[in-house]
Scaffold this motif. Structure first.
Motif, PDB file in Angstrom:
ATOM      1  N   GLN A 241      33.770  31.430  40.052  1.00 42.03           N
ATOM      2  CA  GLN A 241      33.771  32.876  40.258  1.00 42.03           C
ATOM      3  C   GLN A 241      33.194  33.260  41.609  1.00 42.03           C
ATOM      4  O   GLN A 241      33.678  34.197  42.259  1.00 42.03           O
ATOM      5  N   LYS A 242      32.180  32.528  42.054  1.00 41.27           N
ATOM      6  CA  LYS A 242      31.579  32.853  43.343  1.00 41.27           C
ATOM      7  C   LYS A 242      32.565  32.688  44.490  1.00 41.27           C
ATOM      8  O   LYS A 242      32.456  33.359  45.516  1.00 41.27           O
TER       9      LYS A 242
ATOM     10  N   THR B 279      31.598  35.798  35.544  1.00 46.36           N
ATOM     11  CA  THR B 279      30.469  35.435  36.395  1.00 46.36           C
ATOM     12  C   THR B 279      29.826  34.102  36.025  1.00 46.36           C
ATOM     13  O   THR B 279      29.162  33.487  36.868  1.00 46.36           O
TER      14      THR B 279
END
Length: 311
Positions: free
Chosen positions: A165-166, A160
């Motif tokens: 990661q998003k 995260t």
């Protein structure tokens, strides 16, 4: 796989950097050897070892080695574990974390500060050690390309605090969708996923020159067998740690693995989900690294192999 005369010619150019004569090709062709055997013959030949500066491993000497240890940390190869094992053997004030993107700042440091570094580590490519006036030794770990690529995807998916990661995890990308996304240079990951091991080991100059894989592979092989390189394999990590201990580079053989996936991924299952186009991308992203890894695996265990006749 049959060893054809064309295969033999390619082997001469890859391993020895020259074309074979008809007589040399005919001698090998008549021996009816397998491809692994052919590779071993070249790796153990005097011409290969002389051309690439291969020298027998030396045991630790009593005189202190003041060269900097440079860890070329290739992502998802147990590099974090290797750094954790090596770092305690160097004074904390002489350890220098750095990456390829920070080499400009390193070059701008006063020479005295650069000379004081004893352990340099980070996501680096071969060749950065010209910035270290005290001399150097490289160390790195290599991993089977398919497993490394899948691990890289899983790392981006679950981590995260990583900036990607998003996108990867947030959009719940499949492995195949990730390959398509990473293929775009704007993703910021193309060089890492596209045969990233030969790119890092070939060096920044060839990367910046956008050299082809046919140029990167021989350069990577030359660098991995050089006398200033120590390398291991993720799949044989414990063996590598024992080897470092035997060489006197670490004091013990600790059992520590960092940054590992909570649930090991199954490569075969991931590959089974790929579309034909995605599977082609996967092959393109791992094919040259596969050749490189297979060579390096033979080299790593070469000391256990009986020597063959010269080419």
């Amino acid at each position: 796989m049959d060893v054809t005369k064309d295969t033999i010619q390619i082997a001469y150019q890859l391993f020895l950097g020259r074309k074979a004569s008809d007589a040399e090709i005919n001698v090998i062709a008549a021996s009816d050897m397998s491809l692994p055997r052919l590779r071993n013959v070249f790796l153990n030949s005097r011409e290969f070892q002389k051309s690439f500066g291969v020298k027998p491993a030396k045991t630790a000497e009593q005189t202190p080695d003041r060269r900097a240890m440079v860890h070329l940390h290739i992502p998802k190869t147990a590099g974090s574990s290797l750094t954790r094992i090596i770092a305690p053997h160097f004074a904390s004030g002489t350890q220098l974390p750095v990456s390829d993107g920070q080499l400009g700042a390193l070059a701008a440091m006063p020479e005295k500060e650069r000379r004081s570094a004893s352990f340099v580590f980070g996501h680096l490519s071969h060749g950065m050690a010209h910035l270290l006036p005290q001399g150097h030794r490289y160390i790195c770990v290599l991993r089977k390309p398919g497993a490394r690529l899948l691990s890289y995807y899983n790392y981006l998916y679950r981590t995260t605090d990583h900036h990607s990661q998003k996108v990867v995890g947030g959009q719940k990308m499949s492995f195949g969708t990730f390959l398509e996304w990473a293929a775009n240079p704007q993703s910021g990951h193309r060089n890492e996923v596209n045969n990233g091991q030969i790119r890092r080991l070939a060096g920044l100059k060839l990367q910046r020159d956008r050299a082809s894989e046919t140029e990167l592979l021989p350069a990577a092989v030359k660098n991995i067998v050089a006398s200033d390189m120590i390398f291991g394999l993720t799949e044989h990590f414990d063996h590598f740690v024992q080897r470092l201990h035997a060489l006197g580079l670490i004091a013990g053989t600790p059992d520590m693995r960092e940054n590992t996936a909570p649930h090991p991924a199954n490569l075969a299952e991931a590959l089974a989900t790929l579309t034909p186009d995605q599977a082609a991308l996967y092959q393109a992203f791992t094919g040259w690294d596969d050749i490189f890894y297979n060579i390096c695996e033979q080299l790593y265990f070469a000391q256990d192999m009986p020597k063959t006749g010269a080419i």
